[in-house]
Enzyme design. Structure first.
Site, mmCIF file in Angstrom:
data_model
loop_
_atom_site.group_PDB
_atom_site.id
_atom_site.type_symbol
_atom_site.label_atom_id
_atom_site.label_comp_id
_atom_site.label_asym_id
_atom_site.label_seq_id
_atom_site.Cartn_x
_atom_site.Cartn_y
_atom_site.Cartn_z
ATOM 1 N N GLU A 71 0.840 -1.190 0.000
ATOM 2 C CA GLU A 71 0.000 0.000 0.000
ATOM 3 C C GLU A 71 0.877 1.243 0.000
ATOM 4 O OE1 GLU A 71 -3.788 1.662 2.541
ATOM 5 O OE2 GLU A 71 -2.022 1.010 3.688
ATOM 6 N N ARG A 73 0.860 4.754 0.943
ATOM 7 C CA ARG A 73 0.113 5.711 1.753
ATOM 8 C C ARG A 73 0.510 7.122 1.320
ATOM 9 N NH1 ARG A 73 -2.274 4.598 6.767
ATOM 10 N NH2 ARG A 73 -2.370 6.878 6.875
ATOM 11 N N ARG A 107 -5.283 8.542 2.722
ATOM 12 C CA ARG A 107 -6.067 8.460 3.952
ATOM 13 C C ARG A 107 -6.200 9.862 4.560
ATOM 14 N NH1 ARG A 107 -8.641 5.434 3.748
ATOM 15 N NH2 ARG A 107 -7.559 3.467 4.096
ATOM 16 N N GLU A 111 -10.124 10.032 8.952
ATOM 17 C CA GLU A 111 -10.110 8.573 9.069
ATOM 18 C C GLU A 111 -8.754 8.055 9.510
ATOM 19 O OE1 GLU A 111 -12.460 6.128 6.944
ATOM 20 O OE2 GLU A 111 -14.048 7.603 6.708
ATOM 21 N N HIS A 168 -13.187 4.020 8.676
ATOM 22 C CA HIS A 168 -12.310 3.843 9.832
ATOM 23 C C HIS A 168 -12.846 4.657 10.995
ATOM 24 C CE1 HIS A 168 -9.934 3.183 6.203
ATOM 25 N NE2 HIS A 168 -9.138 2.409 6.919
ATOM 26 N N LYS A 195 -14.286 -2.860 3.467
ATOM 27 C CA LYS A 195 -13.332 -2.662 4.562
ATOM 28 C C LYS A 195 -13.928 -1.813 5.671
ATOM 29 C CE LYS A 195 -8.796 -0.862 5.865
ATOM 30 N NZ LYS A 195 -7.662 0.013 5.497
ATOM 31 N N ARG A 237 -6.458 -9.480 13.342
ATOM 32 C CA ARG A 237 -5.495 -9.499 12.246
ATOM 33 C C ARG A 237 -5.012 -10.919 11.948
ATOM 34 N NH1 ARG A 237 -3.863 -4.260 11.167
ATOM 35 N NH2 ARG A 237 -4.416 -2.722 12.762
ATOM 36 N N SER A 256 1.964 1.243 10.155
ATOM 37 C CA SER A 256 1.177 2.351 9.620
ATOM 38 C C SER A 256 -0.125 2.545 10.389
ATOM 39 C CB SER A 256 0.873 2.114 8.133
ATOM 40 O OG SER A 256 0.102 0.945 7.957
ATOM 41 N N GLN A 260 -0.482 -3.413 14.307
ATOM 42 C CA GLN A 260 0.042 -4.254 13.238
ATOM 43 C C GLN A 260 1.156 -5.159 13.749
ATOM 44 O OE1 GLN A 260 1.207 -1.787 9.949
ATOM 45 N NE2 GLN A 260 -0.895 -1.354 9.341
#
Length: 281
Positions: A71, A73, A107, A111, A168, A195, A237, A256, A260
């Protein structure tokens, strides 16, 4: 960077033996990745502010078997609002990835991102990047509203770019009906991938998100990404194969988003769950 919590992993392993999925997703091809039923694919995100750091991550991801998608960002870049420079970076990253798909995400601060462009500017930037066609997947925030979302989804599909419609909540976990309605709205407006990410305050919030994921899987054949953020939500996750989430985010360095897991530990946990799930089926 979090370690895989053993108790959470065992919780998901136990669930794997008890809850076979009853609705199979329609496979989605993006780049060299087929998003399908089974072990979730791992996405890693850029976190740096310059082109060199993003290209370094792309090269590392291309050589890391555990990573299936990267991704970009955009909002973390120093030049995020310079559409042409972002295009040049995206094109270079795609070459470095050697077939692994590139996900493009701007993003917004609302969010959890780093920028707060007005809606018109956000839409214009997405339109320009879609016209350039360098991404395999684009994330579009559903809060832009039906008219803008429908226009962007149509443009993406004309360019054979898959769409994640996302929402989000970094403050709470909405009620169950709200979360289901958001995911259903995304599907109704043409999302290829649905998502939702939330912030849990209690283990019950985490449990509710996993239940909502399971409920949506019974209704939809689209790939889904759901996650509860922070350490409390780490199990979400790991347990996507059990409850119906088909992609997850890991890290090759700086995270990020909160919660994570490092990709090697994440991949090992996903393998453990996959083995439990397949051996019980």
């Amino acid at each position: 960077m979090l370690k895989t919590p053993l108790a959470l992993l065992m919780m998901a392993v136990s669930a794997a033996a008890a809850k076979p999925l009853s609705t199979r997703i329609k496979p989605l091809q993006v780049g060299n990745l087929t998003i399908q039923q089974g072990k979730p694919a791992i996405i890693v995100s850029t976190t740096g502010a310059d082109s060199d750091s993003a290209l370094k991550l792309a090269r590392q991801a291309a050589q890391t078997p555990q990573v299936q998608m990267v991704e970009l960002r955009v909002d973390k870049l120093d030049f995020a609002m310079q559409a042409d420079k972002v295009t040049q970076l995206g094109q270079a990253m795609r070459r470095e990835l050697k077939g692994k798909p590139l996900l493009l995400t701007l993003r917004t601060e609302a969010e959890g991102g780093n920028l707060s462009p007005d809606n018109d500017r956000y839409i214009a930037l997405c339109q320009q990047w879609l016209a350039e066609g360098f991404a395999d997947v684009i994330d579009i925030e559903m809060r832009m509203g039906a008219q803008a979302v429908d226009r962007l989804v149509a443009q993406a599909h004309q360019r054979h770019i898959a769409v994640i419609l996302s929402c989000h909540d970094f403050t709470a976990t909405p009620d169950n009906a709200d979360m289901l309605n958001r995911l259903a709205w995304q599907e109704a407006h043409g999302a290829d991938i649905l998502k939702i990410a939330v912030m849990p305050k209690t283990p019950q919030d985490v449990s509710r998100l996993m239940d909502i994921t399971w409920q949506m899987r019974q209704r939809s054949d689209r790939p889904i990404i759901t996650m509860a953020m922070g350490g409390l939500g780490a199990v979400t996750r790991l347990s996507g194969e059990v409850f119906g989430s088909n992609l997850t985010f890991g890290t090759l360095g700086e995270a990020s988003a909160p919660g994570q897991l490092e990709v090697e530990a994440l991949d090992q946990a996903l393998d453990t769950l996959h083995e439990a799930n397949t051996s019980s089926s």
